[in-house]
Design an enzyme around this catalytic site. Structure first.
Site, short mmCIF file in Angstrom:
data_model
loop_
_atom_site.label_atom_id
_atom_site.label_comp_id
_atom_site.label_asym_id
_atom_site.label_seq_id
_atom_site.Cartn_x
_atom_site.Cartn_y
_atom_site.Cartn_z
N GLU A 7 0.82 -1.23 0.00
CA GLU A 7 0.00 0.00 0.00
C GLU A 7 0.84 1.27 0.00
O GLU A 7 0.28 2.36 0.02
CB GLU A 7 -0.92 0.02 1.24
CG GLU A 7 -1.84 -1.19 1.38
CD GLU A 7 -2.94 -1.25 0.34
OE1 GLU A 7 -3.38 -0.19 -0.14
OE2 GLU A 7 -3.36 -2.38 0.00
N ASP A 94 -12.98 -1.17 -5.13
CA ASP A 94 -13.87 -2.19 -4.57
C ASP A 94 -13.99 -3.46 -5.40
O ASP A 94 -14.35 -4.51 -4.87
CB ASP A 94 -15.29 -1.60 -4.40
CG ASP A 94 -15.32 -0.46 -3.42
OD1 ASP A 94 -14.32 -0.24 -2.71
OD2 ASP A 94 -16.37 0.23 -3.36
N ASP A 162 -15.49 -8.03 -1.54
CA ASP A 162 -15.07 -6.84 -2.27
C ASP A 162 -13.55 -6.74 -2.16
O ASP A 162 -12.97 -7.05 -1.10
CB ASP A 162 -15.69 -5.58 -1.65
CG ASP A 162 -17.16 -5.41 -2.00
OD1 ASP A 162 -17.75 -6.34 -2.59
OD2 ASP A 162 -17.71 -4.34 -1.68
N HIS A 209 -15.65 -3.06 4.16
CA HIS A 209 -14.24 -2.86 3.79
C HIS A 209 -13.29 -2.65 4.97
O HIS A 209 -13.71 -2.28 6.06
CB HIS A 209 -14.12 -1.69 2.79
CG HIS A 209 -15.01 -1.87 1.60
ND1 HIS A 209 -15.45 -0.84 0.81
CD2 HIS A 209 -15.58 -3.00 1.07
CE1 HIS A 209 -16.23 -1.31 -0.16
NE2 HIS A 209 -16.33 -2.62 -0.02
N ASP A 211 -10.52 -0.55 4.75
CA ASP A 211 -9.66 0.62 4.60
C ASP A 211 -10.13 1.88 5.36
O ASP A 211 -9.55 2.96 5.17
CB ASP A 211 -9.38 0.93 3.12
CG ASP A 211 -10.63 1.01 2.27
OD1 ASP A 211 -11.74 0.82 2.79
OD2 ASP A 211 -10.49 1.27 1.05
N ASN A 269 -9.05 6.44 5.82
CA ASN A 269 -9.13 6.04 4.42
C ASN A 269 -8.22 6.93 3.56
O ASN A 269 -8.65 7.62 2.64
CB ASN A 269 -10.59 6.11 3.96
CG ASN A 269 -10.84 5.34 2.69
OD1 ASN A 269 -10.66 5.86 1.59
ND2 ASN A 269 -11.23 4.09 2.81
N HIS A 314 -8.49 6.44 -0.37
CA HIS A 314 -8.09 5.05 -0.65
C HIS A 314 -9.14 4.37 -1.51
O HIS A 314 -8.83 3.68 -2.48
CB HIS A 314 -7.86 4.27 0.66
CG HIS A 314 -7.16 2.96 0.43
ND1 HIS A 314 -7.83 1.77 0.34
CD2 HIS A 314 -5.84 2.66 0.26
CE1 HIS A 314 -6.95 0.78 0.13
NE2 HIS A 314 -5.75 1.29 0.08
N CYS A 315 -10.39 4.60 -1.18
CA CYS A 315 -11.49 3.97 -1.93
C CYS A 315 -11.55 4.39 -3.39
O CYS A 315 -11.90 3.59 -4.24
CB CYS A 315 -12.83 4.34 -1.30
SG CYS A 315 -13.11 3.67 0.31
O1 DAV Z 1 -16.18 3.38 7.78
O2 DAV Z 1 -18.18 3.36 7.01
C1 DAV Z 1 -16.73 3.13 4.40
C2 DAV Z 1 -16.40 2.36 3.14
C3 DAV Z 1 -14.96 2.17 2.91
N1 DAV Z 1 -14.69 1.61 1.58
C4 DAV Z 1 -16.98 3.09 6.89
C5 DAV Z 1 -16.51 2.35 5.65
#
Ligand code: DAV
Length: 324
Positions: A7, A94, A162, A209, A211, A269, A314-315
């Site tokens: 990463e 994702d 995912d 997720h 992250d 994130n 990150h997403c």
């Molecule tokens: O902390 O609600 C959000 C989604 C991250 N891909 C959260 C996760």
């Protein structure tokens, strides 16, 4: 060739998401149990395109991020708009997992996201593409999870996860077991990488997720969300020997009324440009101060709809190539 196996190595090439045509699909059982598990049966899911203001402002902010990356001499690729998504192309993270020379199209938790990766397929041509088998969705979902974070949305019938349930640290892959990834998914991932170890993380965070729970900053330094990782013993063994630091309370940037797809923890994130530079949401000054103590600079950029759309830096990225 090792395209990207962790990463944090210096970033060379990345796909950045795009918000055009972002929508909440028809509310099938997958959407109900994966995205709205914390809402009771009477909750009315608002479907259809996100408000135009969300789409426009989000695209504006993402362009600022792309300009920043280009100034850092990073090649920026975008999903192809001609593939109109059933969900969105905002989070390329994702649906595809890049590990070295492989691009794994993951067996995603939401039915509407099957095929979403095709918007990035042109950019994945240098990789060995592995398309995971499609799970039998008639048996996959557990409606009993609604309102109870102890009960997960995915049954253990077929591998399902995912790509964002996984974080990469060279020989170790960290995998969150949650509503967006079952244990069978981790076993399947292990079969693809016999020379690596897939470590599951369980009973830490039931929803989407990994992250916003953990950020791997460099070899030996991990940032954790203190609401979810309450002690180092909750981390897989290899990470327990790393230096563990805890994110400060996030500054809550809120969300567009009626559309919330993320907790306030978008500060975790973050996206690494290299071991000494990360991109974080612009209001997260306490996090920037903490990272500074570890010789990590923070580029603080806007992403007004990170919570609305369910993804921060990150997403919204998929790193294709990092120089090791
Ligand atoms: O902390 O609600 C959000 C989604 C991250 N891909 C959260 C996760």
């Amino acid at each position: 060739m090792n395209f990207s196996s962790n990463e944090w190595d210096p970033l060379k090439k990345v796909i950045v998401g795009i918000t055009d045509d972002a929508k909440i699909p028809e509310a099938d059982i997958s959407l109900r149990v994966v995205n709205y598990a914390d809402k009771d049966e009477n909750f009315k899911i608002r479907t259809g395109l996100y408000p135009q203001q969300v789409i426009d402002e989000s695209n504006e902010d993402v362009e600022i991020f792309c300009d920043f990356l280009k100034k850092e001499n990073i090649e920026v690729l975008r999903p192809d708009k001609k593939y109109v998504p059933n969900y969105y192309n905002y989070c390329p993270r994702d649906t595809v997992l890049i590990v070295e020379d492989k691009a794994i199209v993951t067996p995603n938790a939401l039915a509407a996201r099957v095929g979403e990766w095709k918007a990035s397929s042109e950019h994945l041509k240098p990789f060995k593409n592995i398309i995971a088998p499609e799970p039998d969705r008639t048996k996959l979902y557990n409606i009993g999870c609604l309102g109870d974070p102890e009960v997960l949305a995915l049954n253990e019938t077929d591998p399902c996860f995912d790509a964002a349930n996984v974080l990469r640290a060279n020989d170790d892959l960290y995998y969150l077991v949650s509503n967006s990834g079952n244990k069978k998914g981790a076993k399947y991932l292990q079969t693809l990488f016999p020379n690596k170890k897939v470590h599951t993380i369980e009973k830490v965070y039931s929803y989407m997720h990994l992250d916003s729970t953990i950020a791997l900053l460099r070899e030996g330094l991990v940032l954790c969300n203190p609401k979810r990782i309450k002690s180092e013993e909750m981390l897989p063994k290899p990470l327990q020997s790393w230096e563990v630091i805890y994110a400060p309370e996030p500054v809550d940037i809120g969300y567009y009324p009626g559309y919330c797809n993320s907790s306030p923890w978008i500060n975790v994130n973050l996206f690494s440009i290299n071991p000494n530079l990360v991109v974080i949401e612009e209001h997260q000054t306490e996090l920037a101060k903490l990272l500074d103590k570890y010789n990590i600079d923070s580029a603080m950029l806007p992403l007004r709809h990170a919570r609305t759309l369910g993804g921060c830096f990150h997403c919204i990225t998929l790193d294709l190539h990092r120089a090791s």
